[in-house]
Design an enzyme around this catalytic site. Structure first.
Site, PDB file in Angstrom:
ATOM      1  NE  ARG A 107      -3.367  -0.255   2.710  1.00  0.00           N
ATOM      2  CZ  ARG A 107      -3.893  -0.758   3.832  1.00  0.00           C
ATOM      3  NH1 ARG A 107      -3.775  -0.100   4.974  1.00  0.00           N
ATOM      4  NH2 ARG A 107      -4.505  -1.926   3.799  1.00  0.00           N
ATOM      5  CG  HIS A 151      -1.117  -3.151   4.110  1.00  0.00           C
ATOM      6  ND1 HIS A 151      -1.423  -4.239   3.321  1.00  0.00           N
ATOM      7  CD2 HIS A 151      -1.945  -3.218   5.180  1.00  0.00           C
ATOM      8  CE1 HIS A 151      -2.404  -4.937   3.876  1.00  0.00           C
ATOM      9  NE2 HIS A 151      -2.735  -4.342   5.013  1.00  0.00           N
ATOM     10  CG  ASP A 158      -5.405  -6.319   4.332  1.00  0.00           C
ATOM     11  OD1 ASP A 158      -4.808  -6.726   5.338  1.00  0.00           O
ATOM     12  OD2 ASP A 158      -5.593  -5.111   4.083  1.00  0.00           O
ATOM     13  CD  GLU A 220      -7.272  -4.587  10.280  1.00  0.00           C
ATOM     14  OE1 GLU A 220      -7.641  -3.401  10.311  1.00  0.00           O
ATOM     15  OE2 GLU A 220      -6.316  -4.987   9.577  1.00  0.00           O
ATOM     16  CG  HIS A 223      -3.388  -6.962   8.858  1.00  0.00           C
ATOM     17  ND1 HIS A 223      -3.428  -5.670   8.403  1.00  0.00           N
ATOM     18  CD2 HIS A 223      -2.121  -7.155   9.313  1.00  0.00           C
ATOM     19  CE1 HIS A 223      -2.247  -5.090   8.590  1.00  0.00           C
ATOM     20  NE2 HIS A 223      -1.426  -5.991   9.131  1.00  0.00           N
TER      21      HIS A 223
END
Length: 241
Positions: A107, A151, A158, A220, A223
């Site tokens: 990301r 990320h 994910d 999460e 993740h």
């Protein structure tokens, strides 16, 4: 004497140099890499051409409700060690007629800034019903949306787990209890709110990922981060394209 390195040596040398600097003050350092190649990022489809992808931030089906800054294509980019480990997970799962489905991988740092801007705009409530129905938007900054994301280091993914028919067709995501990017305690991997069946499905995903060196983020279920990252204190901002 000036040290000159060939371009192919840039990702490793720059990553180690920046990591040493970052470790000195415990803050992440932004890599000067301008392209995925310079950062050492590879497309997972170079290793698994048919891996299932639903890269949420390249479109509007996400908590922001719009394409996110830095996502110019729906691709999963990862540092090579993470990409190779993820490819092994996918290969191992196929023996059980299971597959992975990817939502996000590397990301860009600019995408994280987009998230922070969105979280600060309390007037924009378009995605509340789907993504944070039980939380006030002002509570999202912190545990859910941070100014720096793992990320951006290139070794976090994910994803979810799919079960396929015996002939490996018609793969369907398993029930994990929430959708991707649901902000709330039900998304916690060991949430007591999840049903036994949902816990079992989450455990299947976790076991598959842990076998290849990924660790889960407890808040999460989707993740996972590779345990050993080549330059853990370096983040990147090259676009996904």
């Amino acid at each position: 004497m000036t040290l000159r390195l060939p371009l192919r040596a840039f990702p490793l040398f720059a990553g180690l140099l920046l990591a040493r600097h970052a470790m000195a003050d415990s803050t992440p350092v932004l890599s000067p890499a301008r392209t995925a190649a310079e950062a050492g990022l590879v497309d997972i489809r170079q290793l698994v051409p048919d891996i299932a992808e639903d890269i949420k931030y390249a479109g509007s089906d996400n908590f922001v409700g719009a394409p996110v800054d830095g996502y110019l294509a729906p691709k999963c980019l990862l540092l090579k060690p993470a990409a190779e480990a993820l490819a092994r997970v996918e290969h191992d799962l196929q023996a059980q007629h299971q597959r992975l489905q990817l939502f996000d991988c590397y990301r860009p740092a600019r995408a994280v800034k987009h998230f922070v801007r969105w979280a600060g705009d309390l007037e924009d409530q378009r995605t509340k019903a789907e993504h944070y129905p039980n939380l006030d938007k002002s509570a999202l900054l912190g545990d859910y949306i941070a100014p720096v994301s793992g990320h951006s280091r290139g070794a976090t993914v994910d994803l979810t787990l799919m079960q396929c028919e015996p002939d490996d067709t018609h793969c369907k995501p398993l029930d994990m209890g929430t959708s991707f990017d649901f902000f709330g305690t039900l998304a916690n991997t060991d949430s007591p709110q999840a049903t036994p069946a949902q816990h079992a499905n989450r455990a299947l995903l976790r076991a598959a990922m842990e076998r290849e060196g990924f660790r889960n983020y407890a808040m999460e279920w989707w993740h996972y981060t590779l345990s050993i990252v080549p330059a853990p204190n370096v983040i990147y901002d090259v676009p996904v394209q």
